[in-house]
Motif scaffolding. Structure first.
Motif, PDB file in Angstrom:
ATOM      1  N   GLN A  74      50.198  66.128  -8.771  1.00 20.02           N
ATOM      2  CA  GLN A  74      51.463  65.671  -8.912  1.00 20.02           C
ATOM      3  C   GLN A  74      52.238  66.897  -9.670  1.00 20.02           C
ATOM      4  O   GLN A  74      53.575  66.913  -9.399  1.00 20.02           O
ATOM      5  CB  GLN A  74      51.768  64.131  -9.716  1.00 20.02           C
ATOM      6  N   ALA A  75      51.908  67.462 -10.603  1.00 20.55           N
ATOM      7  CA  ALA A  75      52.353  68.554 -11.375  1.00 20.55           C
ATOM      8  C   ALA A  75      52.668  69.630 -10.427  1.00 20.55           C
ATOM      9  O   ALA A  75      53.806  70.156 -10.501  1.00 20.55           O
ATOM     10  CB  ALA A  75      51.488  69.078 -12.298  1.00 20.55           C
ATOM     11  N   ARG A  76      51.878  70.021  -9.423  1.00 22.24           N
ATOM     12  CA  ARG A  76      52.248  70.777  -8.467  1.00 22.24           C
ATOM     13  C   ARG A  76      53.328  70.569  -7.621  1.00 22.24           C
ATOM     14  O   ARG A  76      54.317  71.047  -7.134  1.00 22.24           O
ATOM     15  CB  ARG A  76      51.014  71.369  -7.458  1.00 22.24           C
ATOM     16  N   TYR A  77      53.304  69.246  -6.999  1.00 16.73           N
ATOM     17  CA  TYR A  77      54.561  68.630  -6.256  1.00 16.73           C
ATOM     18  C   TYR A  77      55.628  68.822  -6.920  1.00 16.73           C
ATOM     19  O   TYR A  77      56.765  69.369  -6.467  1.00 16.73           O
ATOM     20  CB  TYR A  77      54.224  67.131  -5.987  1.00 16.73           C
ATOM     21  N   VAL A  78      55.670  68.223  -8.323  1.00 16.20           N
ATOM     22  CA  VAL A  78      57.209  68.360  -8.729  1.00 16.20           C
ATOM     23  C   VAL A  78      57.524  69.720  -9.290  1.00 16.20           C
ATOM     24  O   VAL A  78      58.959  69.918  -9.262  1.00 16.20           O
ATOM     25  CB  VAL A  78      57.148  67.255 -10.124  1.00 16.20           C
ATOM     26  N   TRP A  79      56.730  70.472  -9.439  1.00 13.15           N
ATOM     27  CA  TRP A  79      57.230  71.840  -9.932  1.00 13.15           C
ATOM     28  C   TRP A  79      57.896  72.399  -8.829  1.00 13.15           C
ATOM     29  O   TRP A  79      58.983  73.144  -8.791  1.00 13.15           O
ATOM     30  CB  TRP A  79      55.810  72.794 -10.213  1.00 13.15           C
ATOM     31  N   ASP A  80      57.160  72.395  -7.483  1.00  6.92           N
ATOM     32  CA  ASP A  80      57.538  72.994  -6.296  1.00  6.92           C
ATOM     33  C   ASP A  80      59.065  72.309  -5.967  1.00  6.92           C
ATOM     34  O   ASP A  80      59.783  73.186  -5.567  1.00  6.92           O
ATOM     35  CB  ASP A  80      56.587  72.978  -5.070  1.00  6.92           C
TER      36      ASP A  80
END
Length: 326
Positions: free
Chosen positions: A164-170
Motif C-alpha cells: 500500500q505504501a508503494r501504491y499511494v506513493w506512486d
C-alpha cells in the motif's frame, strides 16, 4: 504499541494511519518521458513514464482534451484489480477491458486532463523478463500473476514497508506530475477509482492533501465485516496494525472535510453492505463536525453488485464538476 485515546484526536489518527504504511520510498526528480502520442478527434493520448523513486519508473497514460480551456482541472484515475494483472492503465483510458470502467476517457471528454498510471504488478509493471526466467528454474509457482502480487507484498513487509505504501506513493507522484503541467490548475486536482481503484482513492486523499476531491466506487467496507464474512482482498488492503488505529470508518472520517463521494452496490458480496453503510454513517457525522460544505460527502447506494454502471458514473462526474469545475 496500542494507540491510546489521547492519541486519537483528528490529526493524530491521520498520522497514525500513515505511520502504519511503514517506510516510504525515497523521493527523486520525476524525469518524465513521453514515449508515445496519439491524436484522437477530441483528445490527445500520451503514454508517458515518470520516476517515482530511484530506479522505479511508472508507466501511465495522460489524456488531454483537444479543446482545452487552461488551466484545467485534472484527475488521477486509478484502475481496478479484478484479478486481471495484464490490464492496468489501459482499461480506464478505453483501450481494453470493461466499458463501464472507461472513466478516464469519459472524464477527459468532460474537459479534464487525466492521468492513469499502472500500479505495481499490473500491465507494464508485472514481473520482469529476467525474474521470470530465473523463477522458471527455481520456483515455478511464483510465475502466476496473482503469486507475483503476493511476492511483492511479502517483499515490502520484509523491508519494513507495505504494498500500500508503494501504491499511494506512486499515485502521489502522479499528483506531482499534474501539478507541474502549465495547463493544469494545481488547486483543482481530484481522483477517481473503482474497486482497487476506490480503495486507493481513500488512501490518496488521506496521504496527499493536494487532492481536493475523490470518488470511490465499490472500493471499501468495514474490515470487521470483511473478516466476519471470510473475504480475501488484494494484498495492499491489509496494513499491519491498522485496526489498532481504527477501521475504515475512522480512516474515511479523517478525509473530512475534503469532498468525498462513495458508491456501493447493495448486492456486492466482496464489500458487505452493512459495513459500507457504517462507513457512510461515520462520514456524515465527521463531515458535519468539521463544518464541511453541503454535499461535500455523498453516499450513493444502488441495487446491483460490484459495478460502476452508467447512471452512477454520471452522478459521480456531476459531483466532481461541482468541486473541481465550478
Amino acid at each position: 504499541m496500542l494507540i491510546s485515546e489521547n492519541d486519537l484526536q483528528p490529526s493524530g489518527r491521520r498520522e497514525a494511519f500513515l505511520e502504519r504504511l511503514g517506510t516510504l520510498p525515497l523521493s527523486c526528480p520525476l524525469d518524465v518521458e513521453v514515449e508515445e502520442r496519439y491524436e484522437g478527434d477530441t483528445y490527445t493520448r500520451e503514454r508517458i513514464s515518470y520516476q517515482a523513486s530511484p530506479g522505479v519508473r511508472v508507466p501511465a497514460y495522460v489524456l488531454i482534451p483537444r479543446h482545452l480551456v487552461a488551466p484545467a482541472p485534472a484527475i488521477v484515475c486509478i484502475h481496478q484489480h479484478n484479478g486481471e494483472f495484464h490490464i492496468g492503465k489501459s482499461e480506464p483510458v478505453g483501450l481494453a477491458g470493461n466499458p463501464d470502467v472507461f472513466y478516464a476517457l469519459e472524464l477527459c471528454r468532460r474537459g479534464y486532463i487525466v492521468i492513469a498510471p499502472d500500479q505495481e504488478g499490473f500491465e507494464e509493471r508485472q514481473a520482469s523478463t529476467e525474474n521470470i526466467e530465473l523463477w522458471k528454474r527455481t520456483a515455478p509457482r511464483v510465475l502466476s500473476a496473482g503469486a507475483y502480487e503476493q511476492y511483492l507484498a511479502m517483499k515490502y513487509l520484509l523491508q519494513g514497508s507495505t504494498l500500500q505504501a508503494r501504491y499511494v506513493w506512486d499515485l502521489s507522484r502522479a499528483v506531482d506530475y499534474l501539478s507541474c503541467r502549465s495547463d493544469v490548475d494545481a488547486g483543482r486536482i481530484g481522483t477517481l477509482g473503482h474497486s482497487l481503484g476506490g480503495q486507493e482513492v481513500c488512501w490518496l486523499l488521506l496521504f496527499d492533501r493536494r487532492v481536493k476531491a475523490g470518488v470511490c466506487s465499490c472500493g471499501i467496507s468495514m474490515f470487521e465485516a470483511i473478516l466476519r464474512n471470510g473475504i480475501n482482498h488484494n494484498f495492499a488492503a491489509y496494513i499491519p496494525g491498522m485496526l489498532e488505529v481504527g477501521d475504515m470508518d475512522v480512516l474515511v472520517a479523517e478525509i473530512a472535510p475534503t469532498p468525498f463521494f462513495m458508491s456501493a452496490g447493495a448486492q456486492d458480496w466482496i464489500f458487505p453492505i452493512d459495513g459500507v453503510r457504517q462507513i457512510a454513517q461515520g462520514a456524515r457525522q465527521a463531515y458535519e463536525e468539521r463544518s464541511a460544505p453541503p454535499l461535500a460527502f455523498r453516499y450513493h447506494e444502488f441495487p446491483s453488485g460490484h459495478s460502476f454502471p452508467s447512471e452512477v458514473r454520471q452522478l459521480a462526474y456531476s459531483w466532481l464538476d461541482r468541486w473541481l469545475r465550478s
